[in-house]
Scaffold this active site. Structure first.
Site, PDB file in Angstrom:
ATOM      1  N   CYS A 161      -9.790  -2.485   1.180  1.00  0.00           N
ATOM      2  CA  CYS A 161      -9.139  -1.237   1.055  1.00  0.00           C
ATOM      3  C   CYS A 161      -7.812  -1.195  -0.088  1.00  0.00           C
ATOM      4  CB  CYS A 161      -8.309  -1.421   2.588  1.00  0.00           C
ATOM      5  SG  CYS A 161      -9.539  -1.453   3.888  1.00  0.00           S
ATOM      6  N   HIS A 300       0.576   2.338   2.811  1.00  0.00           N
ATOM      7  CA  HIS A 300      -0.645   1.954   2.971  1.00  0.00           C
ATOM      8  C   HIS A 300      -0.954   2.749   4.425  1.00  0.00           C
ATOM      9  CE1 HIS A 300      -4.515   0.002   3.358  1.00  0.00           C
ATOM     10  NE2 HIS A 300      -4.334  -0.768   4.058  1.00  0.00           N
ATOM     11  N   GLU A 311       3.777  -3.737   7.106  1.00  0.00           N
ATOM     12  CA  GLU A 311       4.372  -2.950   5.656  1.00  0.00           C
ATOM     13  C   GLU A 311       5.780  -2.860   5.944  1.00  0.00           C
ATOM     14  OE1 GLU A 311       2.676   0.470   2.961  1.00  0.00           O
ATOM     15  OE2 GLU A 311       1.869   0.146   5.245  1.00  0.00           O
ATOM     16  N   LYS A 333      -2.932   8.823   5.317  1.00  0.00           N
ATOM     17  CA  LYS A 333      -4.101   8.380   6.257  1.00  0.00           C
ATOM     18  C   LYS A 333      -3.848   9.320   7.537  1.00  0.00           C
ATOM     19  CE  LYS A 333      -5.154   3.890   4.218  1.00  0.00           C
ATOM     20  NZ  LYS A 333      -3.972   3.930   3.059  1.00  0.00           N
ATOM     21  N   HIS A 338      -8.571   6.490   6.830  1.00  0.00           N
ATOM     22  CA  HIS A 338      -8.723   5.515   5.727  1.00  0.00           C
ATOM     23  C   HIS A 338      -9.923   5.515   5.218  1.00  0.00           C
ATOM     24  CE1 HIS A 338      -8.036   1.860   3.754  1.00  0.00           C
ATOM     25  NE2 HIS A 338      -7.588   1.146   4.935  1.00  0.00           N
ATOM     26  N   PHE A 397      -8.681  -6.186   3.581  1.00  0.00           N
ATOM     27  CA  PHE A 397      -9.236  -7.434   4.325  1.00  0.00           C
ATOM     28  C   PHE A 397      -9.394  -8.576   3.397  1.00  0.00           C
ATOM     29  CE2 PHE A 397     -11.679  -5.486   8.083  1.00  0.00           C
ATOM     30  CZ  PHE A 397     -10.565  -5.145   8.506  1.00  0.00           C
TER      31      PHE A 397
END
Length: 409
Positions: A161, A300, A311, A333, A338, A397
């Protein structure tokens, strides 16, 4: 001698629109692009909503038609967004000084699934000879390089991502230190297929909500996972003097990049947010950020339980508690889900438009604040506010962390 780097062109294919004007208009309005899944069969799936692109016509873009026909859906998105960005920029560059840094987290999974099914049903002799070049994750960058005769560095980054943000950050460094004059950078993804949706759902990463307005809920205490999306976001990075000589339109200056790894867990972020903090702090340090400047953060903001509070903690640690409560933050998002490896590209386009236009997109459907997420996330409606500098965060990830800083010009 270090070079200045600016953004001179932008392009998008997204659930909010297939051109920049439509994308930006819907982003400002807080339009939710999450809908019941239409493009794939949903029988047996745990998930019923996604941020799909449902009316994409590859032939409507100024790209070689044969290349489009022989491209996986993710690569078609990349070519379409790149064609917009190149037209917007009007760039002319020596081929040897012109590069492409466009990555994908998953690559051509539509081709992989369709050709695997063909092999099972019709035999190995029926597998397309184009299977491999359509499926591999570097082919979008390769196709773009062929289309625009970019013979310089071509680096298709794959960091889940964080892919597009890493691509933009590494392109920035390549130009900054003199290895190229211009680079097409960003990401592309189209992974809304049953096996990918099932894998994400079974790992408990996806929201199981059936109401589109209850599904993607960054920073809300009701959040239960992210909503999968698809698309492509592309920017043209160019050395400042090169852009200036040709009278290019300049959207923003890229001025900082942070790149770290949690080295902790293959899906979960570090609970202490140490590595994310360093990525943000490094980007702001390189950008010569001052506490007196107005900072916007394109978060994010996935809507997963761990990401959003981590975050938030990283921002507090990088900036200090007091300053963190003064900055302005939002998650795109919440509107278009996403988009995995494409997310950072779409969000960079949104970030530079926010700086240029003095309008900060909202975090929609943020109705119940999480005590662990107590900063200013611009809930519900866009805010007219002129930021001096902005950062775009992406975390993937594998513990991949990326942060790119841009300044208003």
């Amino acid at each position: 001698m270090e070079k200045r780097v600016v953004i001179t062109g932008i392009g998008v294919v997204s659930p909010l629109g297939h051109d920049v004007a439509t994308f930006w208009d819907n982003l400002q309005k807080g339009v939710c692009a999450i809908r019941p899944i239409q493009n794939i069969p949903t029988e047996g799936l745990k998930v019923s909503v996604a941020a799909e692109i449902t009316d994409f016509d590859p032939a409507s873009f100024d790209v070689d038609k044969g290349t489009m026909r022989r491209a996986d859906r993710y690569s078609q998105f990349a070519l379409a967004a790149a064609s917009q960005a190149m037209a917007d920029s009007g760039l002319e560059c020596e081929p040897e000084r012109f590069g492409v840094y466009v990555g994908s987290g998953v690559g051509g999974i539509h081709t992989l699934c369709s050709e695997h099914e063909k092999m099972l049903n019709e035999g190995v002799g029926r597998v397309s000879p184009l299977f491999v070049p359509m499926m591999i994750s570097n082919i979008a960058a390769g196709n773009i390089a062929i289309q625009y005769h970019a013979e310089g560095p071509c680096l298709p980054i794959v960091t889940a991502c964080a892919t597009a943000t890493h691509s933009i950050g590494e392109a920035f460094r390549t130009i900054k230190y003199g290895y190229a004059d211009a680079i097409i950078a960003g990401g592309a993804e189209s992974a809304i297929v049953p096996i990918a949706v099932s894998g994400f759902a079974n790992s408990k990463a996806l929201s199981l909500a059936t109401d589109p307005n209850e599904a993607s809920l960054p920073f809300d205490k009701r959040r239960g996972g992210f909503v999968i999306g698809e698309g492509s976001g592309i920017v043209i990075l160019e050395e400042y003097e090169h852009a200036k000589r040709r009278g290019a339109k300049i959207y923003a200056e890229v001025c900082g990049f942070g790149n770290t790894c949690d080295a902790y867990h293959y899906t979960a972020p570090r609970s202490d947010a140490k590595s994310q903090t360093i990525a943000i702090a490094n980007a702001l340090k390189e950008a010569n950020f001052s506490d007196s400047e107005k900072l916007y953060v394109n978060a994010h903001g996935t809507g997963t339980a761990l990401n959003d509070k981590t975050e938030t903690l990283a921002l507090k640690q990088a900036l200090g508690e007091d300053l963190a409560h003064k900055i302005m933050i939002s998650s795109n998002k919440s509107m278009f889900g996403h988009c995995l490896g494409a997310a950072g590209g779409l969000e960079m386009v949104a970030t530079v438009l926010s700086l240029k236009n003095g309008v900060l997109p909202p975090t929609i459907n943020l109705n119940e604040s999480d005590p662990d997420c107590d900063l200013d996330y611009i809930p519900h409606t866009a805010r007219k506010a002129q930021a001096d500098i902005a950062i775009s965060n992406s975390f993937g990830f594998g513990g991949q962390n990326a942060c790119v800083a841009v300044r208003r010009v």
